[in-house]
Write an enzyme that holds these catalytic residues in place. Structure first.
Site, PDB file in Angstrom:
ATOM      1  N   ARG A  83    -119.172  18.534 -29.673  1.00 46.84           N
ATOM      2  CA  ARG A  83    -118.047  19.258 -30.283  1.00 46.84           C
ATOM      3  C   ARG A  83    -118.439  20.682 -30.667  1.00 46.84           C
ATOM      4  O   ARG A  83    -119.546  20.921 -31.134  1.00 46.84           O
ATOM      5  CB  ARG A  83    -117.584  18.520 -31.549  1.00 46.84           C
ATOM      6  CG  ARG A  83    -117.512  17.018 -31.387  1.00 46.84           C
ATOM      7  CD  ARG A  83    -117.256  16.295 -32.691  1.00 46.84           C
ATOM      8  NE  ARG A  83    -115.981  16.672 -33.294  1.00 46.84           N
ATOM      9  CZ  ARG A  83    -115.584  16.257 -34.488  1.00 46.84           C
ATOM     10  NH1 ARG A  83    -116.383  15.482 -35.212  1.00 46.84           N
ATOM     11  NH2 ARG A  83    -114.430  16.645 -34.980  1.00 46.84           N
ATOM     12  N   HIS A 355     -82.596  57.792 -40.219  1.00 46.80           N
ATOM     13  CA  HIS A 355     -81.610  57.531 -41.262  1.00 46.80           C
ATOM     14  C   HIS A 355     -81.369  56.036 -41.419  1.00 46.80           C
ATOM     15  O   HIS A 355     -81.442  55.473 -42.510  1.00 46.80           O
ATOM     16  CB  HIS A 355     -80.310  58.261 -40.906  1.00 46.80           C
ATOM     17  CG  HIS A 355     -79.212  58.027 -41.897  1.00 46.80           C
ATOM     18  ND1 HIS A 355     -78.252  57.051 -41.709  1.00 46.80           N
ATOM     19  CD2 HIS A 355     -78.944  58.604 -43.076  1.00 46.80           C
ATOM     20  CE1 HIS A 355     -77.427  57.061 -42.743  1.00 46.80           C
ATOM     21  NE2 HIS A 355     -77.828  57.992 -43.592  1.00 46.80           N
ATOM     22  N   ARG A 461     -83.809  58.610 -56.067  1.00 44.12           N
ATOM     23  CA  ARG A 461     -83.420  59.799 -55.300  1.00 44.12           C
ATOM     24  C   ARG A 461     -81.969  60.113 -55.616  1.00 44.12           C
ATOM     25  O   ARG A 461     -81.158  59.209 -55.809  1.00 44.12           O
ATOM     26  CB  ARG A 461     -83.548  59.544 -53.803  1.00 44.12           C
ATOM     27  CG  ARG A 461     -84.929  59.163 -53.361  1.00 44.12           C
ATOM     28  CD  ARG A 461     -84.906  58.934 -51.846  1.00 44.12           C
ATOM     29  NE  ARG A 461     -86.210  58.563 -51.343  1.00 44.12           N
ATOM     30  CZ  ARG A 461     -86.641  57.309 -51.247  1.00 44.12           C
ATOM     31  NH1 ARG A 461     -85.864  56.305 -51.610  1.00 44.12           N
ATOM     32  NH2 ARG A 461     -87.841  57.047 -50.776  1.00 44.12           N
ATOM     33  N   ARG A 517     -85.393  61.954 -59.406  1.00 44.75           N
ATOM     34  CA  ARG A 517     -85.865  63.105 -58.638  1.00 44.75           C
ATOM     35  C   ARG A 517     -84.687  64.014 -58.303  1.00 44.75           C
ATOM     36  O   ARG A 517     -83.671  63.564 -57.770  1.00 44.75           O
ATOM     37  CB  ARG A 517     -86.550  62.671 -57.347  1.00 44.75           C
ATOM     38  CG  ARG A 517     -87.189  63.853 -56.633  1.00 44.75           C
ATOM     39  CD  ARG A 517     -87.801  63.457 -55.320  1.00 44.75           C
ATOM     40  NE  ARG A 517     -86.790  63.110 -54.353  1.00 44.75           N
ATOM     41  CZ  ARG A 517     -87.067  62.645 -53.137  1.00 44.75           C
ATOM     42  NH1 ARG A 517     -88.328  62.455 -52.783  1.00 44.75           N
ATOM     43  NH2 ARG A 517     -86.104  62.350 -52.293  1.00 44.75           N
ATOM     44  N   GLU A 617     -96.953  66.424 -53.300  1.00 44.04           N
ATOM     45  CA  GLU A 617     -96.748  66.115 -51.883  1.00 44.04           C
ATOM     46  C   GLU A 617     -97.019  67.318 -50.995  1.00 44.04           C
ATOM     47  O   GLU A 617     -96.774  67.283 -49.798  1.00 44.04           O
ATOM     48  CB  GLU A 617     -95.343  65.551 -51.652  1.00 44.04           C
ATOM     49  CG  GLU A 617     -94.231  66.442 -52.160  1.00 44.04           C
ATOM     50  CD  GLU A 617     -92.854  65.793 -52.090  1.00 44.04           C
ATOM     51  OE1 GLU A 617     -92.679  64.841 -51.328  1.00 44.04           O
ATOM     52  OE2 GLU A 617     -91.953  66.253 -52.807  1.00 44.04           O
ATOM     53  N   GLY A 638     -96.198  61.837 -53.519  1.00 44.64           N
ATOM     54  CA  GLY A 638     -95.268  61.481 -52.459  1.00 44.64           C
ATOM     55  C   GLY A 638     -96.102  61.396 -51.193  1.00 44.64           C
ATOM     56  O   GLY A 638     -96.297  62.376 -50.491  1.00 44.64           O
ATOM     57  N   THR A 639     -96.606  60.184 -50.921  1.00 44.24           N
ATOM     58  CA  THR A 639     -97.619  60.072 -49.864  1.00 44.24           C
ATOM     59  C   THR A 639     -97.045  60.204 -48.450  1.00 44.24           C
ATOM     60  O   THR A 639     -97.804  60.374 -47.506  1.00 44.24           O
ATOM     61  CB  THR A 639     -98.397  58.746 -49.998  1.00 44.24           C
ATOM     62  OG1 THR A 639     -97.460  57.697 -50.268  1.00 44.24           O
ATOM     63  CG2 THR A 639     -99.400  58.826 -51.135  1.00 44.24           C
ATOM     64  N   ASN A 640     -95.724  60.132 -48.307  1.00 42.39           N
ATOM     65  CA  ASN A 640     -95.170  60.372 -46.964  1.00 42.39           C
ATOM     66  C   ASN A 640     -95.308  61.847 -46.591  1.00 42.39           C
ATOM     67  O   ASN A 640     -95.905  62.199 -45.580  1.00 42.39           O
ATOM     68  CB  ASN A 640     -93.689  59.976 -46.889  1.00 42.39           C
ATOM     69  CG  ASN A 640     -93.478  58.503 -47.141  1.00 42.39           C
ATOM     70  OD1 ASN A 640     -94.397  57.709 -47.039  1.00 42.39           O
ATOM     71  ND2 ASN A 640     -92.260  58.139 -47.487  1.00 42.39           N
ATOM     72  N   ASP A 641     -94.748  62.719 -47.443  1.00 42.27           N
ATOM     73  CA  ASP A 641     -94.825  64.150 -47.150  1.00 42.27           C
ATOM     74  C   ASP A 641     -96.264  64.644 -47.205  1.00 42.27           C
ATOM     75  O   ASP A 641     -96.666  65.489 -46.417  1.00 42.27           O
ATOM     76  CB  ASP A 641     -93.966  64.949 -48.141  1.00 42.27           C
ATOM     77  CG  ASP A 641     -92.521  65.016 -47.668  1.00 42.27           C
ATOM     78  OD1 ASP A 641     -92.314  65.206 -46.454  1.00 42.27           O
ATOM     79  OD2 ASP A 641     -91.611  64.872 -48.494  1.00 42.27           O
ATOM     80  N   CYS A 704     -95.434  57.128 -55.020  1.00 41.02           N
ATOM     81  CA  CYS A 704     -94.110  56.602 -54.675  1.00 41.02           C
ATOM     82  C   CYS A 704     -93.799  56.689 -53.182  1.00 41.02           C
ATOM     83  O   CYS A 704     -92.667  56.520 -52.781  1.00 41.02           O
ATOM     84  CB  CYS A 704     -93.021  57.288 -55.492  1.00 41.02           C
ATOM     85  SG  CYS A 704     -92.803  59.020 -55.106  1.00 41.02           S
TER      86      CYS A 704
HETATM   87  P1  ADP Z   1    -111.192  20.581 -32.295  1.00 39.85           P
HETATM   88  O1  ADP Z   1    -112.038  21.566 -32.983  1.00 39.85           O
HETATM   89  O2  ADP Z   1    -110.495  21.132 -31.105  1.00 39.85           O
HETATM   90  O3  ADP Z   1    -110.310  19.828 -33.238  1.00 39.85           O
HETATM   91  P2  ADP Z   1    -112.981  18.328 -32.346  1.00 39.85           P
HETATM   92  O4  ADP Z   1    -114.422  18.585 -32.171  1.00 39.85           O
HETATM   93  O5  ADP Z   1    -112.501  18.081 -33.710  1.00 39.85           O
HETATM   94  O6  ADP Z   1    -112.192  19.514 -31.641  1.00 39.85           O
HETATM   95  O7  ADP Z   1    -112.612  17.100 -31.445  1.00 39.85           O
HETATM   96  C1  ADP Z   1    -111.270  16.745 -31.167  1.00 39.85           C
HETATM   97  C2  ADP Z   1    -111.036  15.260 -31.357  1.00 39.85           C
HETATM   98  O8  ADP Z   1    -111.920  14.514 -30.573  1.00 39.85           O
HETATM   99  C3  ADP Z   1    -111.290  14.768 -32.759  1.00 39.85           C
HETATM  100  O9  ADP Z   1    -110.199  14.995 -33.602  1.00 39.85           O
HETATM  101  C4  ADP Z   1    -111.485  13.294 -32.525  1.00 39.85           C
HETATM  102  O10 ADP Z   1    -110.259  12.638 -32.456  1.00 39.85           O
HETATM  103  C5  ADP Z   1    -112.186  13.264 -31.190  1.00 39.85           C
HETATM  104  N1  ADP Z   1    -113.619  13.072 -31.455  1.00 39.85           N
HETATM  105  C6  ADP Z   1    -114.577  14.006 -31.608  1.00 39.85           C
HETATM  106  N2  ADP Z   1    -115.754  13.440 -31.886  1.00 39.85           N
HETATM  107  C7  ADP Z   1    -115.544  12.102 -31.918  1.00 39.85           C
HETATM  108  C8  ADP Z   1    -116.374  10.968 -32.171  1.00 39.85           C
HETATM  109  N3  ADP Z   1    -117.653  11.091 -32.460  1.00 39.85           N
HETATM  110  N4  ADP Z   1    -115.794   9.770 -32.120  1.00 39.85           N
HETATM  111  C9  ADP Z   1    -114.498   9.621 -31.840  1.00 39.85           C
HETATM  112  N5  ADP Z   1    -113.653  10.649 -31.602  1.00 39.85           N
HETATM  113  C10 ADP Z   1    -114.185  11.874 -31.633  1.00 39.85           C
HETATM  114 MG    MG Z   2    -110.887  18.839 -34.730  1.00 40.43          MG
HETATM  115 MG    MG Z   3     -91.075  63.867 -50.222  1.00 37.94          MG
END
Ligand code: ADP
Ligand code: MG
Ligand code: MG
Length: 761
Positions: A83, A355, A461, A517, A617, A638-641, A704
């Site tokens: 992951r 305007h 104004r 003003r 301004e 008057g920060t615009n002008d 302003c």
């Molecule tokens: P993302 O950042 O896109 O959410 P993740 O790393 O959270 O990606 O993974 C997406 C999904 O994959 C998780 O929400 C989960 O459902 C599944 N997942 C990831 N790791 C595991 C794991 N060890 N066991 C079971 N499901 C997993």
């Molecule tokens: Mg996730």
């Molecule tokens: Mg002005």
């Protein structure tokens, strides 16, 4: 060996392990049911980016450890997920691989995860969310648990509170007999997480306990991913949940009520954008609709109604309660009635200071300007956009927050400030130092400003008092009169109008102070165009008054030096109005360059007891701030002008012709008319404030211009000793929040510095 960290170790560093990885370590430590695993750190990622090598030996070592932990060999019972885990979570933007069974696939998967840091969608996401592209990602290798194992298995995602309303309680989705990505991919439709309650009451209760513990630990609403394998719950991820503006406010206030966080923390957790989003009407689910064109987002909020090109027609439909979108090439003071009668304005030409833009923004009415793609045919009463003809009477919706135009009456959401938001603002009032006032020039706007919590009117104004249709005729009489008796008569009539006008304004103040003003607009702008009149004498007079560069011409105090009767009349009208309605009134002079001008107005104010201030301004006023400070009670930048003057840009021309290119090419970082230019204009302001305070310690300093309602600019103004900002009534609450945040942060910095100092002593 320090490229890899075990999930049951003690390193919780997000910079090394990424957000997801660090949180998994924390959850393991706290005893949450997390499948075992390890994190290949961002150090390893950086090494890989440089050399293309992974720490093979270490990976093999940790796989062996994992096999020991689970009691099964990889590919023979044990499967792992690989992951992504970046320091700032980027939901779904990078790759995650499930069910990896072989060590060489383990490694290829790690490469894939590392490479996905540079995937186009991840890059795009970082660009949109301002995440630095050199942070890098780590990779988690974790034992799989199987949500698809049997009928007592499944997977889900839940928030601890509703992310769109903020309401407390589990809010999420569950999919029986499935693995995680099946929810994300949309291949199968999940059910609400609450259904788990009847299916597996014990597991649901455990999920509730676990998630509320997580929320208590992180002291924030959590977004939790979980999997159930044969009736056993596993937590796979937790992070602070993304939320709508409304939810952000409610959750922050609720958590203060629950004694989880302090009011200061609550203020720091809500952004000004969250608050701003609460205040304007908006299109419900705009992503469902396709816009026909996009113009400049001139005034925020959404409106729908019938397309109308004619002012009188707008008025008559409005009288019948039919919503109207006024579509014009551009608008002028003559169109005011039509603008008032319309629900929203769409113009083909004109920039953010046209305007239409200025008038609608002040009224809080949605407006899109400079929608260059629409070709308006006033005679045929239709406009054409990309080959499509939209006739008078057709229904359209405009979104002034985004600049998008849609066909049809799209469903809009009403907005009122919730009780929670009001409490939050109440806390902000308690912490901030900066005064927050409103720019307002009608009784309605003053009433609204006061209702929104303005501490006074920092800029009223008077141009509008001259602009209303019946009065415009008298102003024109004055300008065109040849005999002094005629002039005098017109002037007397104007004084009566103004006096009435001021009385109406003062009645809405409820004790709050107001800064009026005096007239700033060149006289020429009150006259009809030369072509609009047949009278030779009028045409001559118009030609007389025409200027090559009216914004640098005969306006502001310069007008009063040559025509003293105008300012004298205005002062008299204020005085008489004050006799009718008690009010705390100051008068402010625009466009000052020298103390001689101020002395002149001061002599007209003698014995009135009215306080006097000047707009800062012009560049010269900044450089003469010391001398000028002696003469007056307050300054208002008057920060615009002032920005126009410092840049030698005309804003209109700049925004129309070249500013976009400057911004796109990165030559300028921000539009200086929206965000204060700290290094140029800001430097000049600091210099002026320094000399002014040296001359007069207690002189009040306000800002302003449009930047006075913008968050980054407010932080800067807070830091250079500005006393008040004055902004559109619709930006009051957000400005208060930002001012409070700045005060809280300065205080905690000061405390930290104080601490270091004591330690050093
Ligand atoms: P993302 O950042 O896109 O959410 P993740 O790393 O959270 O990606 O993974 C997406 C999904 O994959 C998780 O929400 C989960 O459902 C599944 N997942 C990831 N790791 C595991 C794991 N060890 N066991 C079971 N499901 C997993
Ligand atoms: Mg996730
Ligand atoms: Mg002005």
């Amino acid at each position: 060996m320090n490229n890899i960290y075990s999930l049951c170790g003690s390193c919780e560093n997000k910079v090394l392990l990424g957000n997801k990885g660090a949180n998994l370590v924390t959850m393991t430590k706290l005893g949450f049911p997390v499948p075992p695993g390890f994190v290949i750190s961002i150090d390893a990622y950086e090494q890989y980016k440089k050399t293309g090598d992974l720490p093979d030996g270490e990976i093999e070592h940790f796989i062996a450890y994992l096999e020991g932990e689970v009691g099964q060999r990889l590919g023979d019972g044990l499967e792992v997920s690989v992951r992504s885990t970046a320091p700032i979570s980027m939901p779904g933007m990078m790759d995650t691989l499930l069910n990896v069974r072989n060590i060489n696939h383990i490694k290829a998967a790690v490469r894939q995860v590392f490479d996905s840091w540079d995937s186009p969608r991840a890059n795009e996401y970082r660009k949109v969310n301002n995440i630095p592209s050199d942070l890098g990602t780590a990779a988690i290798v974790q034992a799989m648990v199987f949500g698809n194992k049997d009928s007592n298995s499944g997977t889900g995602v839940t928030f601890t509170r509703n992310p769109s309303t903020g309401e407390k309680g589990l809010f999420g989705e569950y999919l029986a007999q499935a693995q995680g990505e099946e929810i994300v991919s949309g291949a199968r439709t999940p059910e609400p997480v609450a259904t788990l309650q009847s299916r597996m009451p014990d597991v649901y209760a455990e999920l509730e306990r676990a998630t509320s513990r997580l929320e208590a630990y992180y002291r924030d609403m959590q977004d939790v991913e979980f999997t159930i394998e044969s009736g056993k719950l596993y937590i796979l991820q937790t992070r602070s949940g993304k939320r709508s503006g409304q939810a952000a406010v409610k959750i922050a206030v609720d958590m203060v009520n629950e004694n989880v966080i302090t009011p200061q923390e609550a203020l720091l957790r809500v952004t000004h954008k969250d608050l701003q989003a609460l205040l304007h009407r908006q299109i419900k689910s705009p992503e469902q609709y396709e816009a026909i064109t996009t113009g400049l987002n001139a005034a925020p909020g959404a409106a729908s109604g019938r397309v109308v090109f004619d002012i009188l027609e707008a008025v008559s439909l409005h009288e019948k309660n039919i919503p109207v979108i006024l579509v014009r090439p551009e608008t002028s003071p003559d169109d005011i009635q039509g603008i008032v009668a319309s629900d929203g304005i769409l113009t083909e030409k004109g920039g953010l200071t046209s305007h239409a833009a200025i008038v609608t923004r002040a009224m809080g009415k949605p407006c899109i300007c400079g929608a260059a793609d629409i070709a308006i045919n006033l005679e045929a009463e239709q406009f054409e956009v990309k080959g499509q003809v939209v006739d008078k009477g057709a229904e359209i919706t405009i979104d002034g927050t985004t600049g998008k135009v849609y066909l049809g009456m799209l469903p809009l959401e009403e907005v009122t400030l919730t009780e929670d938001a009001q409490r939050l603002i109440g806390w902000a009032d308690g912490f901030k130092h900066l005064g927050v006032m409103a720019n307002a020039d009608t009784p309605e706007m003053i009433a609204r400003a006061i209702r929104f919590g303005a501490e006074g009117i920092g800029l009223c104004r008077t141009e509008r008092m001259f602009n209303e249709p019946e009065r415009l005729a008298v102003v024109r009489d004055f300008i065109l009169a040849e005999k002094s008796a005629q002039k005098k008569k017109a002037m007397e009539q104007l004084r009566e109008f103004q006096q009435e006008g001021f009385v109406a304004l003062f009645k809405e103040l409820q004790g709050a102070p107001i800064v009026i003003r005096l007239l700033d607009m060149p006289l020429h702008e009150f006259l009809p165009s030369r072509r609009a009149t047949r009278k030779t004498r009028v045409r001559e007079r118009i030609a007389d008054l025409e200027e090559v560069n009216p914004m640098l011409g005969h306006r502001g105090i310069r007008l009063a030096v040559t025509h003293p009767e105008i300012y004298k009349m205005q002062i008299e009208a204020v005085k008489q109005a004050m006799a009718e309605v008690e009010a705390d009134v100051s008068i402010m002079i625009p466009q000052v360059i020298t103390s001689q001008e101020v002395l002149l107005v001061k002599s007209w104010l003698k014995d009135t007891g009215i306080k006097l201030g000047i707009m800062i301004e012009t560049v010269r006023a900044c450089l003469r701030a010391g001398k000028l400070a002696y003469l007056v009670d307050f300054f208002s930048f008057g920060t615009n002008d002032l920005t126009q003057a410092v840049y030698s840009f005309s804003r209109e021309d700049a925004e129309k012709k070249f500013l976009t290119t400057y911004l796109e090419a990165g030559i300028l970082k921000d539009n200086p008319f929206q965000v204060i230019d700290v290094k140029g204009v800001g430097r000049l302001m600091e210099t002026a404030i320094f000399w002014a305070r040296r001359a007069k310690r207690d002189i009040k300093i306000s800002v302003c211009g449009e930047q006075a309602g913008e968050a980054r600019s407010i932080r800067f103004f807070n830091g250079i000793g500005v006393d008040n900002v004055s902004c559109s009534p619709f930006r009051i609450q957000a400005a208060k929040l930002v001012a409070a945040q700045a005060a809280i942060k300065t205080k905690s910095n000061a405390e930290r510095e104080g601490l270091t100092k004591t330690l050093l002593d």
